[in-house]
Design a protein around this motif. Structure first.
Motif, mmCIF file in Angstrom:
data_model
loop_
_atom_site.group_PDB
_atom_site.id
_atom_site.type_symbol
_atom_site.label_atom_id
_atom_site.label_comp_id
_atom_site.label_asym_id
_atom_site.label_seq_id
_atom_site.Cartn_x
_atom_site.Cartn_y
_atom_site.Cartn_z
ATOM 1 N N ASN A 153 0.839 -1.190 0.000
ATOM 2 C CA ASN A 153 0.000 0.000 0.000
ATOM 3 C C ASN A 153 0.882 1.251 0.000
ATOM 4 O OD1 ASN A 153 -1.680 2.183 0.819
ATOM 5 N ND2 ASN A 153 -3.134 0.708 1.626
ATOM 6 N N ALA A 154 0.585 2.182 -0.872
ATOM 7 C CA ALA A 154 1.398 3.395 -1.025
ATOM 8 C C ALA A 154 0.956 4.520 -0.088
ATOM 9 C CB ALA A 154 1.336 3.873 -2.472
ATOM 10 N N ARG A 155 0.096 4.212 0.848
ATOM 11 C CA ARG A 155 -0.472 5.225 1.744
ATOM 12 C C ARG A 155 0.601 6.061 2.458
ATOM 13 N NH1 ARG A 155 -4.522 2.397 4.996
ATOM 14 N NH2 ARG A 155 -2.862 0.882 5.017
ATOM 15 N N TYR A 156 1.716 5.460 2.826
ATOM 16 C CA TYR A 156 2.735 6.193 3.595
ATOM 17 C C TYR A 156 3.954 6.578 2.751
ATOM 18 C CZ TYR A 156 -0.115 4.366 7.349
ATOM 19 O OH TYR A 156 -1.179 4.050 8.165
ATOM 20 N N ASP A 157 3.814 6.551 1.438
ATOM 21 C CA ASP A 157 4.949 6.852 0.564
ATOM 22 C C ASP A 157 5.479 8.270 0.714
ATOM 23 O OD1 ASP A 157 4.744 4.306 -0.404
ATOM 24 O OD2 ASP A 157 4.555 4.884 -2.505
ATOM 25 N N HIS A 158 4.677 9.171 1.232
ATOM 26 C CA HIS A 158 5.114 10.565 1.358
ATOM 27 C C HIS A 158 5.524 10.918 2.782
ATOM 28 C CE1 HIS A 158 3.970 11.115 -2.753
ATOM 29 N NE2 HIS A 158 2.783 10.619 -2.489
ATOM 30 N N THR A 159 5.847 9.899 3.569
ATOM 31 C CA THR A 159 6.333 10.126 4.929
ATOM 32 C C THR A 159 7.632 10.926 4.860
ATOM 33 O OG1 THR A 159 5.357 8.065 5.695
ATOM 34 C CG2 THR A 159 7.145 8.971 7.028
ATOM 35 N N ASP A 160 7.737 11.937 5.705
ATOM 36 C CA ASP A 160 8.948 12.758 5.750
ATOM 37 C C ASP A 160 9.989 12.033 6.595
ATOM 38 O OD1 ASP A 160 10.936 14.654 5.940
ATOM 39 O OD2 ASP A 160 9.612 16.260 6.648
ATOM 40 N N VAL A 161 10.760 11.182 5.943
ATOM 41 C CA VAL A 161 11.741 10.359 6.642
ATOM 42 C C VAL A 161 12.813 11.212 7.311
ATOM 43 C CG1 VAL A 161 13.224 9.888 4.659
ATOM 44 C CG2 VAL A 161 13.064 8.228 6.482
ATOM 45 N N ASP A 162 13.153 12.348 6.722
ATOM 46 C CA ASP A 162 14.161 13.225 7.332
ATOM 47 C C ASP A 162 13.666 13.776 8.666
ATOM 48 O OD1 ASP A 162 16.189 13.001 5.347
ATOM 49 O OD2 ASP A 162 14.988 14.299 4.050
ATOM 50 N N ALA A 163 12.382 14.076 8.751
ATOM 51 C CA ALA A 163 11.817 14.555 10.019
ATOM 52 C C ALA A 163 11.892 13.460 11.077
ATOM 53 C CB ALA A 163 10.371 15.016 9.826
ATOM 54 N N VAL A 164 11.655 12.229 10.688
ATOM 55 C CA VAL A 164 11.757 11.106 11.626
ATOM 56 C C VAL A 164 13.198 10.964 12.103
ATOM 57 C CG1 VAL A 164 11.552 8.589 11.872
ATOM 58 C CG2 VAL A 164 9.779 9.873 10.648
ATOM 59 N N LEU A 165 14.143 11.052 11.187
ATOM 60 C CA LEU A 165 15.552 10.882 11.550
ATOM 61 C C LEU A 165 16.079 12.027 12.410
ATOM 62 C CD1 LEU A 165 16.972 9.521 8.174
ATOM 63 C CD2 LEU A 165 16.364 8.233 10.240
ATOM 64 N N ARG A 166 15.506 13.210 12.257
ATOM 65 C CA ARG A 166 15.927 14.352 13.084
ATOM 66 C C ARG A 166 15.347 14.283 14.497
ATOM 67 N NH1 ARG A 166 14.859 17.217 8.267
ATOM 68 N NH2 ARG A 166 12.813 17.809 9.048
ATOM 69 N N ASN A 167 14.292 13.533 14.689
ATOM 70 C CA ASN A 167 13.621 13.475 15.985
ATOM 71 C C ASN A 167 13.917 12.125 16.639
ATOM 72 O OD1 ASN A 167 11.717 13.203 18.080
ATOM 73 N ND2 ASN A 167 10.334 14.629 17.070
ATOM 74 N N GLN A 168 14.876 12.122 17.543
ATOM 75 C CA GLN A 168 15.302 10.871 18.177
ATOM 76 C C GLN A 168 14.172 10.174 18.935
ATOM 77 O OE1 GLN A 168 18.232 9.128 17.768
ATOM 78 N NE2 GLN A 168 18.329 10.637 16.130
ATOM 79 N N ARG A 169 13.274 10.944 19.498
ATOM 80 C CA ARG A 169 12.151 10.347 20.229
ATOM 81 C C ARG A 169 11.247 9.568 19.284
ATOM 82 N NH1 ARG A 169 7.135 11.524 20.877
ATOM 83 N NH2 ARG A 169 7.278 13.557 19.894
ATOM 84 N N VAL A 170 10.951 10.157 18.133
ATOM 85 C CA VAL A 170 10.098 9.497 17.146
ATOM 86 C C VAL A 170 10.811 8.266 16.573
ATOM 87 C CG1 VAL A 170 8.983 9.752 14.889
ATOM 88 C CG2 VAL A 170 8.810 11.579 16.578
ATOM 89 N N LEU A 171 12.081 8.415 16.236
ATOM 90 C CA LEU A 171 12.849 7.289 15.705
ATOM 91 C C LEU A 171 12.909 6.153 16.722
ATOM 92 C CD1 LEU A 171 14.533 6.029 13.464
ATOM 93 C CD2 LEU A 171 16.530 7.230 14.417
ATOM 94 N N ALA A 172 13.158 6.499 17.975
ATOM 95 C CA ALA A 172 13.212 5.473 19.027
ATOM 96 C C ALA A 172 11.874 4.756 19.163
ATOM 97 C CB ALA A 172 13.625 6.101 20.353
ATOM 98 N N SER A 173 10.775 5.487 19.015
ATOM 99 C CA SER A 173 9.472 4.840 19.142
ATOM 100 C C SER A 173 9.229 3.878 17.977
ATOM 101 C CB SER A 173 8.346 5.872 19.259
ATOM 102 O OG SER A 173 8.115 6.514 18.039
ATOM 103 N N TYR A 174 9.673 4.228 16.782
ATOM 104 C CA TYR A 174 9.556 3.307 15.647
ATOM 105 C C TYR A 174 10.390 2.050 15.886
ATOM 106 C CZ TYR A 174 6.897 6.223 12.416
ATOM 107 O OH TYR A 174 5.912 6.944 11.797
#
Length: 129
Positions: A28-49
């Motif tokens: 499913n292409a639903r999340y194809d436009h996820t801002d991966v750079d924003a995830v990588l800049r936010n350690q809390r979000v990355l850690a939760s993933y």
């Protein structure tokens, strides 16, 4: 009135053709436009993933989708991934491997405990360069 009914029927047929033309062998292409750079800049979000992937924390819908497809994507080198998903997987994987080697090792042990896919996945990651 007949013209409106014909237009409606044509619209339904066109929509059905578009749906039928969508590649059924892709995720499913639903999340194809996820801002991966924003995830990588936010350690809390990355850690939760990462915790989601390791089953040590709660998951967002995106995390659940990623975790669900991870074993197959690893086995097939992301064969069912869209081009955008391949870029996301490569970027996240390379970042975690380089900047969080302990978490990378835990993820590797969870999803490829016998290291059957280590070499082929490495080639997949190297294809980004």
């Amino acid at each position: 009135m007949e013209l409106a009914a014909a237009a409606a029927a044509l619209s339904v047929l066109l929509l059905a053709a578009l749906v039928a033309a969508a590649p059924p062998d892709k995720y499913n292409a639903r999340y194809d436009h996820t801002d991966v750079d924003a995830v990588l800049r936010n350690q809390r979000v990355l850690a939760s993933y990462i915790k989601c992937m390791l089953d040590t924390g709660p998951c967002t819908p995106e995390g659940r989708e990623l975790r669900k497809h991870m074993p197959e994507a690893l086995r097939t080198n992301c064969d069912k991934c869209t081009d955008a998903q391949k870029k996301i997987v490569r970027k996240l994987s390379l970042h975690v491997r380089e900047h969080q080697p302990v978490q990378w090792e835990l993820l590797s042990k969870k999803f490829d405990p016998q290291q059957r896919y280590h070499e082929s996945f490495q080639k997949f990651l190297d294809a980004a360069a």
